[in-house]
Design a protein around this motif. Structure first.
Motif, short mmCIF file in Angstrom:
data_model
loop_
_atom_site.label_atom_id
_atom_site.label_comp_id
_atom_site.label_asym_id
_atom_site.label_seq_id
_atom_site.Cartn_x
_atom_site.Cartn_y
_atom_site.Cartn_z
N ILE A 9 0.86 -1.17 0.00
CA ILE A 9 0.00 0.00 0.00
C ILE A 9 0.90 1.22 0.00
N SER A 10 0.72 2.09 -0.97
CA SER A 10 1.49 3.32 -1.05
C SER A 10 0.67 4.46 -0.44
N ILE A 11 1.32 5.23 0.41
CA ILE A 11 0.63 6.33 1.08
C ILE A 11 1.43 7.61 0.89
N PRO A 12 0.95 8.49 0.03
CA PRO A 12 1.63 9.79 -0.10
C PRO A 12 1.24 10.68 1.09
N THR A 13 2.23 11.29 1.71
CA THR A 13 1.92 12.18 2.84
C THR A 13 2.20 13.62 2.43
N ARG A 14 1.55 14.53 3.13
CA ARG A 14 1.77 15.96 2.92
C ARG A 14 2.66 16.52 4.03
N GLY A 15 3.22 15.64 4.82
CA GLY A 15 4.04 16.04 5.95
C GLY A 15 3.47 15.45 7.23
N ARG A 16 3.97 15.90 8.34
CA ARG A 16 3.61 15.36 9.65
C ARG A 16 2.10 15.30 9.84
N GLY A 17 1.65 14.14 10.32
CA GLY A 17 0.23 13.96 10.58
C GLY A 17 -0.18 12.51 10.44
N PHE A 18 -1.48 12.29 10.57
CA PHE A 18 -2.06 10.96 10.53
C PHE A 18 -2.77 10.74 9.20
N TYR A 19 -2.57 9.57 8.63
CA TYR A 19 -3.17 9.21 7.34
C TYR A 19 -3.91 7.89 7.51
N ASP A 20 -5.22 7.96 7.38
CA ASP A 20 -6.09 6.79 7.60
C ASP A 20 -5.95 5.82 6.44
N LEU A 21 -5.54 4.60 6.73
CA LEU A 21 -5.44 3.58 5.68
C LEU A 21 -6.40 2.42 5.91
N THR A 22 -7.36 2.59 6.80
CA THR A 22 -8.33 1.53 7.10
C THR A 22 -9.06 1.07 5.84
N ALA A 23 -9.56 1.99 5.06
CA ALA A 23 -10.33 1.63 3.86
C ALA A 23 -9.47 0.89 2.84
N LYS A 24 -8.21 1.27 2.71
CA LYS A 24 -7.32 0.58 1.75
C LYS A 24 -7.09 -0.87 2.17
#
Length: 140
Positions: A9-24
């Motif tokens: 699973i690839s997750i692009p981030t915009r910087g510090r923070g939380f990124y929800d990957l539950t749906a993926k």
């Protein structure tokens, strides 16, 4: 019949923070008709982490970030490792204090998460990155 599968699973981030990957993760489980087993997630970086956390109230995630900013501040003179910036070593410490892998049961084709739980990648660096999470499923 027992089977296993791997997925990235690839997750692009915009910087510090939380990124929800539950749906993926849930989508991958659904597309493969996994029913009962265990999915293990591993973030393949040393300055990001994974966690299961509150998914309803975003103030929980803001409070976690505030706490870790106080606990491991950017630019702390204690750190020698600053090759990639003053947030580099604090990002490594944050990852060491949290988790880089998670194991989540799959029951009847669904992630066995609680009502208010979501799976998050926690980006510890201030600048954008592309993060990779490997998912491994074993089960029916």
């Amino acid at each position: 019949m027992l089977r296993q599968a791997l997925h990235e699973i690839s997750i692009p981030t915009r910087g510090r923070g939380f990124y929800d990957l539950t749906a993926k993760v849930a989508d991958w489980i659904s597309r493969n008709s996994f029913t009962n087993g265990l999915v293990t997630l591993q973030v393949r970086h040393t300055s990001a982490s994974l966690l299961i956390q509150e998914n309803a109230d975003p103030s929980v995630r803001r409070d976690l970030e505030s706490f870790f900013s106080r606990l491991v501040p950017d630019g702390d003179p204690l750190f020698v490792h600053t090759v990639e910036g003053d947030d580099d070593m604090p990002a490594h410490v944050r990852a060491a204090l949290t988790a880089v892998n998670l194991s989540i049961p799959v029951s009847h084709g669904r992630l066995a998460l609680g009502t208010w739980q979501g799976i998050y990648l926690w980006e510890h660096r201030r600048s954008p990155h592309s993060r990779a999470v490997t998912a491994h499923y074993v089960g029916e």
